[in-house]
Design an enzyme around this catalytic site. Structure first.
Site: not given
Length: 328
Positions: A200, A253
């Site tokens: 992320k 992400k």
């Protein structure tokens, strides 16, 4: 050029593009409704739905309305949601995150009762639950790692107790996957899975999401725990550590700007790989479509298919509902 002057070409790739039937026969990647996960925002109150201003077409739901939304999603063929909660109160110790009667815990129970076949994933992070808007506990402007992990363990167990099928730690604290796995196992929830936000990034594409959850950081940014957008090898390290610690599924992400990370992850690791088509990517498509600059439906479907082509097995997207209707 006359018929006699045709080029002496043996291989003509266009032959396989001549008709829709031929194109479909040789298509290498296919998007299906089974690939989609719908992120769902739940808020306090009753019988209310609020559109997120920076995410046109995306909404916050009170629990009763979230239940109705989940019934519709399941009828469309969407088999999984990821729940995010907006608590009634925020505390510096994040204790509302593991309150048995907290917003997420109530939502899990209500949705599981109404749509038992639906796979319920739940966000595990503290940014909506403290006044600081950071994913961890804060002391003197520092995001605390180990102390945060203890709270995340309690949060994950409380979600499992309420009926969650998967917990999805999105916080990026070191060691949290192993700690959460241990806590789940010790509380007799060894069947509850972990989808780790393994890679992320500290991205600028998250702004509308933070509007939706009222969770924007109140100081600094998240670069001391989320990843540098310049790095790829570091992502492989993060993914490997999470797999070793017990992650069942790993996520990259954001989505479209990080397809290379999805590709590397899928090529290197034999685990399901998820991708998050994030709020900023969604909002950009909405804004361009509102101005008539692009065909929203075609861009939506192309974006999702490109994520699948890059290697994603699972796609979290605010477009899940619209895509499911298109794929029926």
């Amino acid at each position: 050029m006359s018929q006699l002057d045709l080029l002496n070409i043996v291989h003509r790739p266009r032959r396989l593009r001549r008709t829709a039937a031929l194109r479909n026969l040789v298509q290498e990647n296919t998007l299906t409704v089974n690939d989609l996960v719908f992120p769902l925002f739940v808020m306090p109150g009753t019988n209310a739905v609020e559109e997120v201003p920076s995410m046109p077409g995306s909404f916050r739901f009170t629990i009763d309305r979230a239940v109705e939304e989940c019934k519709e999603l399941y009828d469309l063929g969407i088999q999984a949601i990821d729940l995010f909660g907006i608590p009634e109160k925020k505390t510096e110790d994040g204790s509302e995150a593991y309150n048995d009667n907290g917003i997420l815990q109530q939502a899990i129970r209500a949705i599981k009762k109404a749509v038992p076949e639906l796979c319920i994933m739940t966000d595990v992070a503290l940014d909506p639950f403290t006044p600081f808007g950071h994913d961890g506990l804060v002391r003197d402007g520092i995001i605390l790692n180990d102390e945060t992990v203890e709270v995340l363990q309690k949060m994950a167990v409380s979600h499992a107790e309420a009926g969650a099928d998967f917990v999805s730690p999105s916080d990026m604290m070191d060691g949290r996957i192993g700690a959460i796995r241990e806590a789940l196992d010790e509380s007799d929830h060894s069947d509850v899975g972990i989808l780790s936000y393994a890679a992320k990034y500290a991205s600028s594409f998250y702004g509308p999401f933070r509007d939706a959850l009222h969770s924007a950081p109140q100081f600094g940014d998240k670069s001391t725990y989320q990843m540098n957008p310049a790095n790829t090898d570091e992502a492989m390290k993060e993914v490997e550590l999470d797999i070793i610690e017990g992650a069942d599924i790993v996520m990259v992400k954001p989505g479209l700007a990080y397809l290379d990370i999805v590709w590397r992850t899928k090529e290197r690791f034999d685990v399901p790989v998820a991708i998050y088509h994030v709020s900023g990517e969604y909002a950009m498509v909405k804004a361009a479509a509102a101005n008539g600059w692009i065909d929203e439906e075609r861009v939506m479907m192309e974006s999702l298919l490109c994520m699948k082509r890059a290697g994603a097995d699972i796609i979290f997207t605010y477009y899940a509902k619209e895509a499911a209707k298109k794929l029926r």
